[in-house]
Design an enzyme around this catalytic site. Sequence first.
Site, PDB file in Angstrom:
ATOM      1  CB  VAL A 115       4.629  10.588  13.104  1.00  6.94           C
ATOM      2  CG1 VAL A 115       3.944   9.307  13.561  1.00  6.94           C
ATOM      3  CG2 VAL A 115       3.952  11.143  11.856  1.00  6.94           C
ATOM      4  N   GLY A 130       8.828  10.469  13.147  1.00  9.23           N
ATOM      5  CA  GLY A 130       8.992  11.161  11.875  1.00  9.23           C
ATOM      6  C   GLY A 130       8.623  12.625  11.988  1.00  9.23           C
ATOM      7  CE  LYS A 147       0.309  14.256   9.243  1.00 11.59           C
ATOM      8  NZ  LYS A 147      -0.037  13.989   7.843  1.00 11.59           N
ATOM      9  CG  ASP A 180       4.554  12.138  -1.073  1.00  9.62           C
ATOM     10  OD1 ASP A 180       5.447  12.082  -1.953  1.00  9.62           O
ATOM     11  OD2 ASP A 180       4.758  12.620   0.055  1.00  9.62           O
TER      12      ASP A 180
HETATM   13  C1  PIT Z   1       5.003   6.132  11.549  1.00 11.76           C
HETATM   14  C2  PIT Z   1       4.730   5.026  12.343  1.00 11.76           C
HETATM   15  C3  PIT Z   1       3.452   4.556  12.382  1.00 11.76           C
HETATM   16  C4  PIT Z   1       2.440   5.140  11.685  1.00 11.76           C
HETATM   17  C5  PIT Z   1       2.714   6.229  10.928  1.00 11.76           C
HETATM   18  C6  PIT Z   1       4.004   6.742  10.843  1.00 11.76           C
HETATM   19  C7  PIT Z   1       1.611   6.786  10.213  1.00 11.76           C
HETATM   20  C8  PIT Z   1       1.696   7.873   9.516  1.00 11.76           C
HETATM   21  C9  PIT Z   1       0.565   8.387   8.779  1.00 11.76           C
HETATM   22  C10 PIT Z   1       0.575   9.719   8.426  1.00 11.76           C
HETATM   23  C11 PIT Z   1      -0.473  10.239   7.721  1.00 11.76           C
HETATM   24  C12 PIT Z   1      -1.559   9.441   7.351  1.00 11.76           C
HETATM   25  C13 PIT Z   1      -1.563   8.117   7.687  1.00 11.76           C
HETATM   26  C14 PIT Z   1      -0.499   7.609   8.398  1.00 11.76           C
HETATM   27  O1  PIT Z   1      -2.588   9.998   6.645  1.00 11.76           O
HETATM   28  O2  PIT Z   1       3.187   3.504  13.159  1.00 11.76           O
HETATM   29  O3  PIT Z   1       6.275   6.588  11.477  1.00 11.76           O
HETATM   30  O4  PIT Z   1      -0.523  11.530   7.334  1.00 11.76           O
END
Ligand code: PIT
Length: 281
Positions: A56, A49, A71, A167
């Site tokens: 990410v 992402g 991230k 969000d």
């Molecule tokens: C993904 C796949 C995965 C975990 C995430 C995203 C997590 C993202 C995330 C981003 C944040 C946060 C917590 C989780 O505070 O396995 O595409 O900013």
Amino acid sequence: INCSFQNSVEFSQQVFVHTSGSPSFSSDELEIVEGSILGKHYKVEAFLGEGGFGIVAKCRDTTTNRAVAIKVNKSDPDILQQAHVEIFILEQLRRLDPDAANIVQWNGFFHDGERVCLKFELLDQCLWDYIRDRNKQGLPISEVRPILGQLTNALSHLSSVGIVHADLKPANIMVVNRHESPIKVKLIDFGLACPASAVMPGEFVGTVGYCAPEVMLGLPYNEASDMWSLGLVAVELATGVPLYPSENDYDYLKFIIETQGQPPDHVLDSGVYTEDYFIGD
Ligand code: PIT
């Protein structure tokens, strides 16, 4: 802590601007490619992402051979500050059991040069992709019901520690494993989350089409605003399409008012942004 810095990352004044409803991928600005090593031992295998914050990535911990999600925040000073507030929120969430609370498991952070990297458990697919893969027909009620049960559970746990996610949308809800039944989902992305006690009316960035009207009008908001977003997610899960598809915040608010009526004058009078939407008296 206050959440007002969040506007300053991308916008200098009051402008209601939104994160994207759907994810897309790139890492040009961060100069990260497949095979890059983050920190000491995380090898980038794929991109999961992207956002204003950075990317990410799916990474392999070469010491354990386990796959993780990382991230990677840009080293821009505003984004760095935002990452530190996110860490503060994630530390609050450590009081919860991530499996019992249906929230992503956070496994700490490390630095990659000047960049702050947050480590999360690897999840499978966001609900936006999950719905799309079913040709936007909507999910059967046998899936909608357990997903909504888990999301109300997640919101109830967030409320128990006084955190507003701010969000909630299909792109921020992940399926743990799409081949597993019953389906399990978890909430991700606390990048805009805020302690309910530190909410600053009018200083907020959310996603058009999902955020609550009080947030758009610059009124005080709290955990109940996440429940508004969950209502919109519920419709989208069942029908496969967003309830209020909107290009901009004006059209979105118009949609809400046409279907649910206009907020009372005394409420509008206290909104920081009421004048942006309502002309005249
Ligand atoms: C993904 C796949 C995965 C975990 C995430 C995203 C997590 C993202 C995330 C981003 C944040 C946060 C917590 C989780 O505070 O396995 O595409 O900013």
